[in-house]
Design an enzyme around this catalytic site. Structure first.
Site, mmCIF file in Angstrom:
data_model
loop_
_atom_site.group_PDB
_atom_site.id
_atom_site.type_symbol
_atom_site.label_atom_id
_atom_site.label_comp_id
_atom_site.label_asym_id
_atom_site.label_seq_id
_atom_site.Cartn_x
_atom_site.Cartn_y
_atom_site.Cartn_z
ATOM 1 N N ASP A 84 1.131 -1.449 -0.296
ATOM 2 C CA ASP A 84 -0.259 -0.027 -0.039
ATOM 3 C C ASP A 84 1.060 1.209 0.262
ATOM 4 O O ASP A 84 2.341 1.438 -0.135
ATOM 5 C CB ASP A 84 -0.700 0.021 0.771
ATOM 6 C CG ASP A 84 -0.046 -0.030 2.530
ATOM 7 O OD1 ASP A 84 0.560 0.515 2.592
ATOM 8 O OD2 ASP A 84 -0.258 -0.950 3.180
ATOM 9 N N LYS B 173 -4.356 3.572 -0.513
ATOM 10 C CA LYS B 173 -5.377 3.716 0.899
ATOM 11 C C LYS B 173 -5.113 4.739 1.254
ATOM 12 O O LYS B 173 -4.294 6.037 1.682
ATOM 13 C CB LYS B 173 -4.648 1.942 2.039
ATOM 14 C CG LYS B 173 -5.122 0.974 2.505
ATOM 15 C CD LYS B 173 -4.782 0.498 3.620
ATOM 16 C CE LYS B 173 -5.408 -0.621 3.578
ATOM 17 N NZ LYS B 173 -5.170 -1.633 4.759
ATOM 18 N N MET C 4 -1.048 5.694 13.110
ATOM 19 C CA MET C 4 -1.918 6.557 12.239
ATOM 20 C C MET C 4 -3.004 7.601 12.929
ATOM 21 O O MET C 4 -3.822 7.076 13.231
ATOM 22 C CB MET C 4 -2.013 4.497 11.426
ATOM 23 C CG MET C 4 -2.068 4.035 10.869
ATOM 24 S SD MET C 4 -2.886 2.237 10.610
ATOM 25 C CE MET C 4 -3.077 1.760 12.819
#
Length: 378
Positions: free
Chosen positions: A167, A187, A306
């Site tokens: 990704d 993503k 994240m």
């Protein structure tokens, strides 16, 4: 008398001839050396052979030095151009690999199996065994630096018979190592679920065509990498009929490596005796700082992964719900292990969101909260 001199007249003429013709006069050079080779009247009659020789020697030395400098400059320029061209070539190849999409690059059939030994440790005889079931591997790529890949991960990426699915969080310096076919899911906030379904479709396509599939993930697959969810989904897709084999290759988690690369120890005696690792995007968009889940302790380190998109909200909740002081040190490490692209910003809970906004910090980023942020920075 005249009759006596007439026979000698040719000799007298030769004696008088040099004094009457200028270019046959004796050459008289000055004893002192002039400052330049040529005099103001354009004649060279006034200079000695020694000074002319010295002038020629000086000119030769000057010319030789000029040639030496030119060669050095040319060599340096050629070396610089070579380095630049090599860097441009690497960047181009990395971008080409990163841009591969399913529509643009149909997955070909896998290569035939290699001859293998019937003996566990090899032997003189070899035979070609039937191709085993496809292998699906969840592989951690570490924080971003190719030198921090595990040996197992490097082998998986450089094996041409592996179909690699990554990704956008995996840096080009790592995807450039991929020897076989590859695809990259885009993503991004707002479309992560669609990209995840695309990944599952690619995994199924690779398995159905007989490829060994490597699902490449940033950091460690099981540390806020959805690795467990992906493994359950893969088992649901293929596990009932034992269609595939499974394997997990761990990676260096950015939750620990990113602070280290920024000079921040996540634990330090007298500053932190406990460590909490959190995610900014949990199931159903939850995060642990929103319901008094984290309470302030002076010797506690928080690490968020994240979470850079929610930095302002997280900082506000830690102050209002977790009783954290406004001046609690905070650091944001962006693209840890990405070489020159790595950036670190320090502030406190009251200022860090604005600092990150001003500097346009993006994912992947790691957030560290606690006194450890400055324990080595002073």
């Amino acid at each position: 008398m005249i009759s006596l001199l007439l026979p000698l007249s040719p000799f007298l003429f030769l004696l008088l001839l040099p004094s009457t013709i200028p270019f046959l006069r004796p050459l008289h050079l000055p004893t002192s050396a002039p400052s330049t080779l040529w005099s103001t009247n354009g004649n060279t009659d006034e200079y000695s052979p020694e000074e002319i020789a010295k002038t020629i020697q000086a000119a030769d030395l000057e010319r030789a030095e000029g040639v030496k400098q030119y060669r050095a400059t040319a060599a340096s320029s050629a070396a610089s151009k070579k380095v630049l061209n090599e860097q441009l070539a690497r960047d181009y190849l990395a971008k080409q690999k990163l841009a591969k999409q399913s529509a643009e690059s149909p997955l070909p059939p896998p290569p035939p199996p290699l001859p293998t030994s019937p003996f566990p440790r090899g032997g003189a005889q070899t035979q070609t065994r039937p191709r085993p079931r496809p292998l699906v591997t969840l592989c951690g790529s570490g924080p971003g630096d190719p030198s921090l890949l595990t040996v197992a991960a490097h082998k998986l990426l450089t094996t041409p018979s592996n179909f690699v699915i990554s990704d956008r969080l995996v840096p080009p310096s790592i995807t450039a190592l991929i020897a076989g076919p590859s695809r990259t899911a885009r993503k991004a906030p707002g479309c992560a679920e669609d990209a995840q379904e695309e990944i599952y479709a690619w995994i199924e396509e690779g398995v159905r065509k007989g490829w060994d599939v490597v699902r490449l993930k940033i950091g460690d697959p099981y540390v806020f990498g959805r690795g467990g969810e992906e493994m359950l989904r893969i088992e649901e897709m293929f596990g009932k009929n034992n269609e595939v084999d499974f394997e997990v290759v761990p990676g260096v988690s950015a939750a620990l490596a990113a602070p280290l690369m920024a000079g921040i120890p996540v634990t330090h005696r007298g500053a932190s005796n406990r460590l909490i690792i959190c995610t900014g995007y949990g199931l159903n968009a939850t995060h642990p700082d929103s319901n008094h889940d984290i309470i302030y302790h002076p010797e506690q380190t928080l690490v968020f992964v994240m979470a850079v998109g929610r930095l302002s909200e997280i900082a506000s909740n830690l102050i209002s719900m977790g009783n954290y002081p406004h001046h609690t040190p905070v650091a944001v490490i962006e693209k840890a292990g990405w070489g020159a692209k790595q950036r670190t910003f320090r502030g406190d809970l009251a200022s860090i969101a604005e600092i990150a906004k001003e500097n346009k910090v993006v994912a992947p980023s790691t957030i560290v909260v606690g006194d450890v942020v400055n324990v080595l920075n002073s």
